[in-house]
Design a protein around this motif. Structure first.
Motif, short mmCIF file in Angstrom:
data_model
loop_
_atom_site.label_atom_id
_atom_site.label_comp_id
_atom_site.label_asym_id
_atom_site.label_seq_id
_atom_site.Cartn_x
_atom_site.Cartn_y
_atom_site.Cartn_z
N SER A 162 0.83 -1.20 0.00
CA SER A 162 0.00 0.00 0.00
C SER A 162 0.87 1.25 0.00
N TYR A 163 1.94 1.21 0.79
CA TYR A 163 2.86 2.34 0.80
C TYR A 163 3.42 2.57 -0.60
N PHE B 295 -4.91 3.05 7.18
CA PHE B 295 -4.31 3.65 5.98
C PHE B 295 -5.24 3.47 4.79
N PRO C 238 3.55 7.07 10.43
CA PRO C 238 3.52 7.48 9.02
C PRO C 238 2.51 6.68 8.19
N MET C 239 2.19 5.47 8.63
CA MET C 239 1.20 4.66 7.91
C MET C 239 -0.14 4.68 8.67
N VAL D 138 0.47 3.80 -3.05
CA VAL D 138 -0.17 5.08 -2.70
C VAL D 138 0.86 6.20 -2.57
N THR D 139 1.90 5.98 -1.76
CA THR D 139 2.83 7.06 -1.47
C THR D 139 3.91 7.19 -2.55
N VAL D 140 4.48 6.03 -2.95
CA VAL D 140 5.54 6.08 -3.96
C VAL D 140 4.94 6.16 -5.36
#
Lengths: 278, 410, 292
Positions: free
Chosen positions: A48-49, A115, A108-109, A52-54
């Motif tokens: 998910s990181y 999240f 952060p998550m 979504v984030t990268v």
């Protein structure tokens, strides 16, 4: 066309099947893991990181998550070599709880707030992964590696004496299983579009084991049967209203009593496989 | 081997028999025209009591509507499904209601964790889903336009709760404790309350070392001892009421008789029995001893039904969540009547859109505690009350509204 | 504050000790993880509540809770363990999970999911020893734990029942050759374990004064950690490990780490498993490899 309700259940079956296979692989070397939800959580959070984030594509994210979780599995596998039987099971239980606690504190998550932001995936995508991995395990079952795994399971000392590297086999099984559980987690996250640490608790680790044992722990398609049962049964028991889960528990015990080796076993599997007109 | 085979078949047969017994839609499609609505409630698991009370509430409403001649001549049927307080089951419930049962709209799910995963399903399948209890900030906002909540964001409620708490008990400092495993409680305890305390010039004594516990913990003695050593004027307990009971009982045991403040999660009759001497301040949109024609009739009708239902405590009172789900379905019925929803299968998509559009524009719907509307985030614009629980009863102290002053919704 | 926290930790530890012993009786003798123990503990709590609410004195409530849970444990042994005696350890673990699901559901239907509370504290008196406060119920809980552990140690080490238990733990077949009825011994182990879980349930629910059908889950997992730290073969191990884990938890919370408490506790358990696989006291049992 299949109703969206059954489609949703089928997605759950696919995700549970992968979790169950992760337990099945470790079980093949004679070890029980009660902490595979931890690996699933690592896969869910990491993928998910990444998406979504990268912002990288899901398939790549799943591969990275699987490789990372696999590496963690190997790292966890080494100290686990010192333990056997139920003690190893309890160490993995502790590992699972530690992972859950870790994500609870990973602000952060989202920490305990969870999240979001994942893109929804289709059933086809889930089942491509699930069937590919099931097929991979089935092929593996007919390979030399699997024979070696079973040798370790049956008698580790003897396996070592005939020259098998029991360390690599056991640690490798842990790594492979962790990777499979991570894929299951990644698919879970991108199917439900929201994850929180509570999703990856002891209860889920136990569900994986349950699916394997109910379905049959000696053949990999058993995990499929087990996953189907665990997802569908509570739905079919809805007419019992407030007694639904008591009935589920009772049926669980009844099924274990009727078929302690699980619904599918080798002889049954062969009986179906070979029953062709001669 | 034959016996193995037969045993395996026996298990499969057992499952198949159950499928047959439970299969098919939950109701028979008669010749009569029906208006179908759905509900998702937790009738098993840790919130079973709320889900079961919600079920009784909805059955009462269904009966009332049908006794009064139905909706535009059609009979109302509400399919109620249990999600067992498991988020994944809530999503399947929504898929079943929307896809198989073809309901026009769904009331529920109850918890924020379930709403987080169920609302995207409502959006994907394009029907309205309105939660009766979720109050974690921003859950409906992420899933517009089909997600609604008949609740007020805890951040909005706290803006009235905290000043009242400060003034009444002369609070200059607090300690905060929260349930780290419960997403709503952790957000309120970890973010919203610290910010509100700062706004109101109240010092948070444990700002740099948050105190938490986990859902299901029995022992919070260490946390309470630590709070007691800080000697705050008051305590923020951010947890669901059944967990908060554990904290408040421990406070009493250790002789820490400090006033407690919290979110809507605290509102229940159970929490008042934990330590009647410790005052508790929390916001609510409804409480069982509320005065007024509508709420009094609601309590008078519902309470006897709840009390004679097996599995519910004999002294149970209608809760805020019973009121909320009653209002949600009443709003759906209002929308159906007002916008000419037919309930015919061929109009399903249009009917669902009509309900949504009606809800988005809704203002001044007569709810139990005052007029109701929805803001752009999908959360309710409605009146709320700051309640103070003392000596076993909740009393209303301040009336507030979740919209800007002068808004027609209040 | 530190002293008060130690008292808190030891109280919590006493609870862990009882449940951990309940797990380890079945685990040490049969090598089976009985997951229903968490629910036997929870039901023991409800039995105690029912007895106290009916106006019965504490010792009767305690016996009532112990007997109730012991009988249920006997049923679990007959249906959930006996038929799986010769299978791997996973199958009976899952059948006990089935019982755990059933018992949780039954408790919810009987008593509701809301916390059941006592209006008055049982033995609510509070003593101050310098800066430390301790309640009469807390003292009772600690005293009862020590007595129960001592009783159990006496039964296991000094009586013929105990010898039979130990013989079966050592080697089931040899025990049978010696004329010990293994079936009866396993039933006994389950029932003793159930009685301990029930006692823990009564003491804890009366100490905290509130109970729900879901209290067994978290505390059950922690008790498994305590069992591991104490070792499954030594009864006295649990008496040390319980307070040890309790104090570790409480100190973690007291010094700013309430969020990482579980991480610390399970990390500690894994460390003990790796460094001293037979628990902090060690143990004499052979390194038996159970088949999974």
């Amino acid at each position: 066309m299949m109703s969206t309700y059954y489609a949703g259940l089928l997605a759950d079956v696919g995700i549970l099947l992968l979790g169950a296979l992760s337990v099945y692989i470790i079980l093949a070397t004679g070890q029980l893991s009660l902490g595979n939800a931890g690996f699933m959580g690592i896969g869910a959070y990491l993928s998910s990181y990444l998406t979504v984030t990268v912002g990288i594509p899901l398939t790549l994210a799943l591969v990275i998550a699987a490789v990372t979780a696999g590496a963690i599995g190997v790292i966890v596998g080494f100290p686990a070599l010192r333990l056997n039987g139920i003690y190893l099971a309890m160490a993995t239980l502790g590992f699972g709880e530690m992972v859950r606690s870790f994500f609870l504190n990973l602000s952060p998550m989202g920490g305990s707030e969870g999240f979001h932001g994942m893109q929804h995936i289709s059933n086809g995508y889930i089942w491509s992964w699930a069937s590919a991995i099931l097929l991979l395990v089935m092929i593996l079952e007919h390979s030399q590696v699997w024979l070696e795994m079973r040798a370790v399971r049956d008698d580790e000392t003897a396996a070592g004496l005939v020259g098998l590297n029991t360390t690599i086999i056991k640690v490798g099984a842990f790594g492979f299983a962790a990777a499979v559980a991570a894929v299951s987690g990644g698919l879970f996250a991108h199917h439900h579009l929201y994850i929180e640490p509570g999703n990856f608790s002891f209860e889920r680790s136990i569900d994986f084991v349950l699916a394997v044992i109910l379905g049959g722990s000696t053949v990999s398609p058993g995990a499929l049967i087990g996953a189907l049962l665990l997802v569908m049964l509570p739905e079919y028991l809805r007419f019992l209203a407030e007694w639904r889960f008591a009935a589920f528990g009772a049926l669980l015990i009844a099924m274990l009593l009727l078929r302690r080796q699980g619904i599918l076993d080798r002889s049954l599997f062969r009986a179906f496989a070979l029953r062709r007109p001669a | 081997m034959t016996s193995n085979l037969s045993r395996a078949l026996c298990v499969v047969g057992l499952s198949a028999a159950l499928t047959a017994a439970a299969g098919g839609p939950a109701f028979a499609q008669g010749a009569e025209r029906q208006i179908l609505l759905g509900a998702v409630v937790p009738s098993s698991g840790p919130f079973a009591e709320w889900g079961r009370a919600n079920t009784v509430t909805l059955q009462m409403l269904e009966q009332q509507i049908n006794d009064a001649g139905g909706i535009n001549g059609a009979k109302l049927h509400i399919s109620i499904l249990d999600d067992a307080t498991k988020p994944a089951q809530a999503t399947n419930d929504l898929r079943k209601l929307g896809g198989d049962d073809k309901v026009l709209a769904v009331a529920g799910p109850l918890t924020s964790s379930a709403a987080e995963v169920a609302f995207p399903v409502a959006n994907e399948m394009k029907f309205v889903s309105t939660s009766q209890a979720s109050s974690k900030p921003g859950v409906a906002k992420l899933n517009r336009p089909w997600a609604f909540r008949n609740t007020i964001d805890e951040g909005v409620l706290g803006r009235t709760t905290v000043p009242y708490y400060k003034k009444t008990f002369n609070i200059k400092s607090v300690a905060i404790i929260f349930d780290a495993k419960d997403a709503t409680a952790a957000t309120v305890g970890g973010k919203i309350m610290p910010a509100l305390m700062k706004e109101n010039d109240i010092e948070v004594l444990n700002a740099d070392s948050p105190l938490s516990f986990n859902t299901g913990d029995l022992d919070v003695s260490a946390q309470v001892t630590k709070m007691k050593a800080l000697n705050p004027d008051g305590v923020v307990v951010s947890a669901d009421y059944s967990q908060a009971v554990t904290v408040i009982r421990e406070m009493k045991r250790q002789g820490m008789m400090k006033p407690v403040v919290g979110s809507t999660q605290l509102i229940s009759s159970a929490i008042l029995k934990a330590a009647p001497e410790i005052p508790i301040v929390a916001p609510a949109t409804f409480y069982a001893t509320m005065t007024g024609e509508k709420p009094e009739k609601f309590v008078k009708d519902l309470q006897p039904l709840l009390r004679k239902t097996s599995g519910l405590p004999p002294e149970i009172e209608p809760s805020m969540y019973d009121a909320n789900i009653y209002e949600i379905v009443s709003i759906y019925i209002d929308a159906i009547k007002a916008t000419g929803v037919t309930g015919k299968p061929e109009d399903l998509e249009a009917d669902r859109s009509k309900i949504r559009d009606h809800m988005a524009k809704l203002a001044g719907f007569p709810g139990l505690g005052g007029p109701i509307g929805f803001n752009d985030d999908g959360d309710a614009i409605k009146a709320f009350y700051i309640l103070q629980g003392e000596n076993g009863a909740w009393q209303s102290k301040v009336r507030g509204c979740s919209a800007a002053p002068g808004h027609p919704g209040c | 504050m530190l002293l008060q926290q130690l008292v808190n930790g030891i109280t919590l530890g006493a609870i862990y000790t009882l449940i951990a012993l309940s797990f380890s009786l079945v685990m040490g003798i049969l090598g089976v993880l009985n997951l229903a123990i968490a629910e036997l503990f929870m039901l023991g709590g409800y039995f105690g509540f029912v007895a106290i609410s009916a106006g019965l004195p504490l010792p009767i409530a305690l016996l009532f809770g112990m007997a109730g849970s012991a009988i249920l444990a006997g049923v679990i042994e007959k249906i959930g363990y006996q038929p799986f005696r010769n299978t791997t350890v996973v199958t009976p673990m899952l059948s006990t999970l089935g019982f755990s699901i059933i018992l949780q559901n039954v408790a919810t239907n009987l008593w509701g999911s809301d916390p059941l509370q006592l209006s008055d504290e049982v033995l609510g008196g509070r003593f101050m020893i310098g800066p430390i406060g301790i309640s009469a119920m807390q003292l009772t809980l600690l005293g009862a734990t020590v007595i129960l552990v001592a009783l159990l140690a006496f039964v296991v080490q000094r009586t013929s029942i105990g010898r039979a238990l130990r013989a079966v733990a050592e080697n089931r077949d040899v025990a049978r050759l010696l004329g010990v009825s293994a079936d009866r011994v396993t039933l006994l182990a389950f029932m003793l374990s159930g009685a301990l879980a029930g006692a823990a349930g009564v003491l804890i629910s009366l100490h905290y004064g509130a109970i729900t059908p879901y209290i067994g889950v978290e505390i059950g997992l922690k008790a498994i950690a305590v069992m591991v730290v104490g070792g499954t073969t030594r009864i006295w191990g649990a008496l040390i490990a319980g307070p040890l884990i309790g104090v570790v938890e409480v100190i973690t919370i007291a010094y700013g780490g309430s969020q990482i408490r579980d991480f610390v506790v399970y990390g500690f358990m894994i460390l003990i498993l790796l460094l001293r696989p037979k628990g902090i006291l060690g143990g004499a049992a052979a390194d038996r490899v159970q088949r999974i």
